[in-house]
Structure formats: C-alpha cells, structure tokens
Design a protein around this motif. Structure first.
Motif, short mmCIF file in Angstrom:
data_model
loop_
_atom_site.label_atom_id
_atom_site.label_comp_id
_atom_site.label_asym_id
_atom_site.label_seq_id
_atom_site.Cartn_x
_atom_site.Cartn_y
_atom_site.Cartn_z
N ASN A 9 27.39 26.02 70.94
CA ASN A 9 28.21 25.65 72.24
C ASN A 9 27.48 25.03 73.36
OD1 ASN A 9 26.86 27.98 72.76
ND2 ASN A 9 28.64 28.67 74.10
N ILE A 10 26.30 24.75 73.15
CA ILE A 10 25.38 24.39 73.92
C ILE A 10 25.18 22.73 73.92
CG2 ILE A 10 23.18 24.13 75.36
CD1 ILE A 10 23.04 27.11 75.04
N ARG A 11 25.56 21.91 74.86
CA ARG A 11 25.31 20.43 74.89
C ARG A 11 24.52 20.08 76.27
NH1 ARG A 11 30.66 21.51 74.08
NH2 ARG A 11 31.42 21.44 71.96
N MET A 34 29.17 20.94 79.06
CA MET A 34 28.16 20.12 79.01
C MET A 34 27.20 20.56 80.10
SD MET A 34 26.98 17.16 77.27
CE MET A 34 28.13 16.08 76.83
N VAL A 35 25.90 20.17 80.04
CA VAL A 35 24.71 20.33 81.35
C VAL A 35 24.07 19.13 81.29
CG1 VAL A 35 22.68 21.46 81.92
CG2 VAL A 35 24.36 22.87 80.79
N ALA A 72 25.87 28.10 80.55
CA ALA A 72 26.52 27.20 79.39
C ALA A 72 26.58 27.87 78.05
CB ALA A 72 25.67 25.96 79.16
N ARG A 73 25.79 28.99 77.81
CA ARG A 73 25.55 29.50 76.54
C ARG A 73 26.95 30.54 76.79
NH1 ARG A 73 24.23 29.58 71.12
NH2 ARG A 73 22.92 31.55 70.53
N GLY A 74 27.12 31.14 77.75
CA GLY A 74 28.21 32.03 77.93
C GLY A 74 29.65 31.35 78.16
N GLY A 75 29.65 30.11 78.08
CA GLY A 75 30.93 29.50 78.15
C GLY A 75 31.39 28.66 79.55
N ARG A 109 34.07 20.81 81.45
CA ARG A 109 33.41 21.33 82.59
C ARG A 109 31.87 20.84 82.50
NH1 ARG A 109 34.86 27.00 80.81
NH2 ARG A 109 34.41 25.74 79.06
N ILE A 110 31.45 19.95 83.63
CA ILE A 110 30.07 19.56 83.55
C ILE A 110 29.25 20.47 84.64
CG2 ILE A 110 28.64 17.62 83.58
CD1 ILE A 110 30.94 17.43 81.63
N GLY A 111 28.09 20.92 84.24
CA GLY A 111 27.12 21.84 85.02
C GLY A 111 26.06 20.97 85.18
N VAL A 112 25.68 20.61 86.43
CA VAL A 112 24.53 19.70 86.88
C VAL A 112 23.50 20.61 87.38
CG1 VAL A 112 23.82 17.86 88.14
CG2 VAL A 112 26.20 17.80 87.48
N ALA A 113 22.12 20.46 86.53
CA ALA A 113 21.02 21.17 86.79
C ALA A 113 20.40 20.72 87.99
CB ALA A 113 20.20 21.20 85.82
#
Length: 348
Positions: free
Chosen positions: A152-154, A254-255, A247-250, A196-200
């Motif tokens: 589930n990680i991209r 996408m990261v 991200a692993r936790g949902g 949902r897009i997470g931005v590092a």
C-alpha cells in the motif's frame, strides 16, 4: 529481458512459467532467444519452450511457451554471466530501444523492464543514468517522474539520478507542483477516485520553521498550496522520518519524496527481505514505474544482481509485481483512449 549477463533472463523464465500470467496478459519477451534458452536450463524449467519470433504477429501467447522477439545480439560463446561488458550493455540498451519503439507504434499495450547495468550501457556508448531517462528521451517526454510501489505504499520523486547536492538544488516550487500533479493522476489511473498525497519535507523535521533550512518555506509549501487550489488533496511538508510510517498506516495513497534515496530506502526496507538463517532473499518485491510518459513502463525495483546471475536462485516476485502494474496501467490507458474516442464522436 534486461542485461543478458544479469538475473533478468532467469527471473523472466520463472515469472512466465507461471500459467496465471497468461490468463491476465499476452507476454512477449524482447531479447535473445539463445540467452533465454540457456536461462530455462539454469532455473530448471526444461518443460518451458522458447519460441523465437520476429514480429508480434508470430507470437503464440500460450502458457508453457515463452515467445521471444529474437534480436540475436549476444554471442553465447562470449557471454560471461555476472560480468559488466560492452556486448551485454549494447544488447540491453537495444532491447529497451526496441520495446519503446513497439509501444510508441501501438504494437504492444505496455512495457515491463528488467534491470540493465548503467556502467555497461555507458561503456557501449549510450550515456544515460537509467531506464527512466532513456524512456523520457526516446518518447520526447519533458515532465516525468519515477514511482516506486510495494503493497500500500507508493512514492514519486522530485529528483532521482543526480548527486545529493544537486538534488537539494532541484527542490523548486514548479517541479514539486509538477510531481504532485503527476502523482495525483497516477492514483486516478490506478482507480483511486480521491487520492491523498503526502508531501515529504527535504530537511530534518521539515526544516523546523526555517531553523534547519528554508526549502520547505520557500518552495515546498507554496507548491502544496498551489496543488490544493487545483482541488488536489495534498498535505505537508511532512517530516521525512515519519511520512512513510503514516503512508504504511493508510494516511496517504502516494508520497512525494524530494530525492532518490528518501523514497527508495523505505520501500526497499519493506520489500527486500533477507533470510539470515537460510542465507537467501525470501522476497525482493516492489515495482518501479515511470509516470508522465505516453506509454506504459513498469519495472523491477532491483538491479542486475550479478552476484546471483547464472545460479538459478534469483527471486522473480518483483517482476511479477511489475507485470501486474503494467497490466493495470495498460487497461487504464485503453479505457481513457476509448472514452476520448466516444467523447470525440459525441462532440461531432
């Protein structure tokens, strides 16, 4: 097929010996029939037949038979498995060139690559830092990025094959926004309606409000705000040391990573599993996808593994994962093309 001296031919045989692959797609190997015939023996799959062809139309697409578009570039008497060579580098590059040409001409629906050796292709006179750059150049693509995926990680990358010093300089608002947009579209293509897009962040603790650097304030946050204004559900900058756990936790579909290793290390920690007791890899999983291209390209998320070549022990899981992603993206491409055709007909 990948570099002829690598594990590519062996894991290709192992993957395509799985009859279920033929229920999902019609696989055609671009490479050398002689190398593939040798790989059949190395991995102990003598019941699998290699069928050389010189066009897509000649392929049988039958389980138990591996169709090989035979480019006949390898002198089997000179092939040394596990060794970097000009011959293998030239062959590996030509396989990639051919499959891109076939995809651009519509002869195949998608492409899946095994690894080539960067030193070998450069020795052969082809000065690229990786598959991603070859595909972008040969398709005339200016806006593209690499995506890695496992379970589930991209993750997509603002920069990839450049020095860490240069990678920091490449964190600019326009590029970060561009990658967020590509990430959003990729999620949509994979069937996620509201991704949902997470931005590092780039710096430790995402810069701690400028204490450890201003890239977040000057470049990343403005890109995130611009993405939100376009209706993209983007969040960040999230500290790099926690974003992948989230991200692993949902939390995220996408990261967006700021540079190569920031995205690659966490994916490979969970996808590459080494069994210390048995002294072997239990899993080498994960997929590498180039986004933004006019054609589909998925790939294994590992290198040539020259240290394992010729032994028949290499793990094919990453290649199977890549084939699955190639199928999904190819179907999405076909659906979009069909919709454009229908919409175009209606507009007339």
């Amino acid at each position: 097929m990948g570099d002829p001296a690598s594990i590519g031919p062996e894991i290709t045989v192992k993957a395509l010996a799985n009859n279920e692959i033929y229920d999902k797609c019609r696989p055609l190997v671009i490479g050398d029939a002689g190398v593939m015939e040798a790989a059949v023996k190395i991995v102990g799959k003598e019941d699998v037949r290699i069928h050389p062809v010189h066009s897509v139309e000649e392929a049988l697409f039958q389980a138990g038979t591996i169709d090989v578009y035979d480019m006949d570039l390898v002198d089997m008497d000179k092939l040394e498995r596990g060794k970097v060579s000009v011959m293998a580098g030239e062959a590996a590059f030509r396989y990639v060139e051919k499959v891109i040409q076939m995809a651009m001409a519509g002869e195949v629906d998608g492409t899946v690559t095994n690894a080539f050796n960067k030193e070998a292709i450069n020795m052969a006179g082809h000065h690229y830092s990786g598959h991603t750059e070859v595909y972008a150049d040969m398709t005339g693509t200016k806006k593209y990025t690499m995506m890695l995926a496992h379970e589930n990680i991209r993750v997509v990358h603002v920069s990839t094959h450049v020095s860490l010093r240069e990678a920091c300089d490449r964190v600019k608002k326009d590029r970060v926004l561009e990658v967020i947009r590509i990430a959003y579209q990729a999620c949509r293509d994979l069937g996620l309606e509201q991704p949902r897009i997470g931005v590092a962040g780039l710096n430790p603790h995402s810069g701690e409000n400028g204490l450890f650097g201003r890239e977040e304030i000057d470049e990343i946050i403005p890109a995130i705000e611009a993405a939100k204004a376009e209706g993209i559900q983007a969040e960040g900058p999230v500290p790099p040391d926690t974003i992948f756990s989230k991200a692993r936790g949902g939390w995220y579909d996408m990261v967006v990573a700021m540079y190569h290793d920031q995205g690659h290390i966490p994916l490979k920690v969970i996808g590459f599993v080494y069994n210390q007791e048995q002294q072997k890899w239990d899993a080498v999983a994960g997929v590498n996808i180039t986004l933004g291209l006019p054609i589909v390209r998925a790939s294994v998320d590992h290198g040539t593994a020259f240290d394992q070549a010729g032994q028949g022990i290499a793990n094919e899981l990453s290649l199977i994962n890549a084939i699955d992603y190639g199928i999904r993206l190819s179907k999405s491409n076909k659906a979009k093309t069909a919709k454009r055709t229908i919409d175009g007909g209606l507009s007339k």
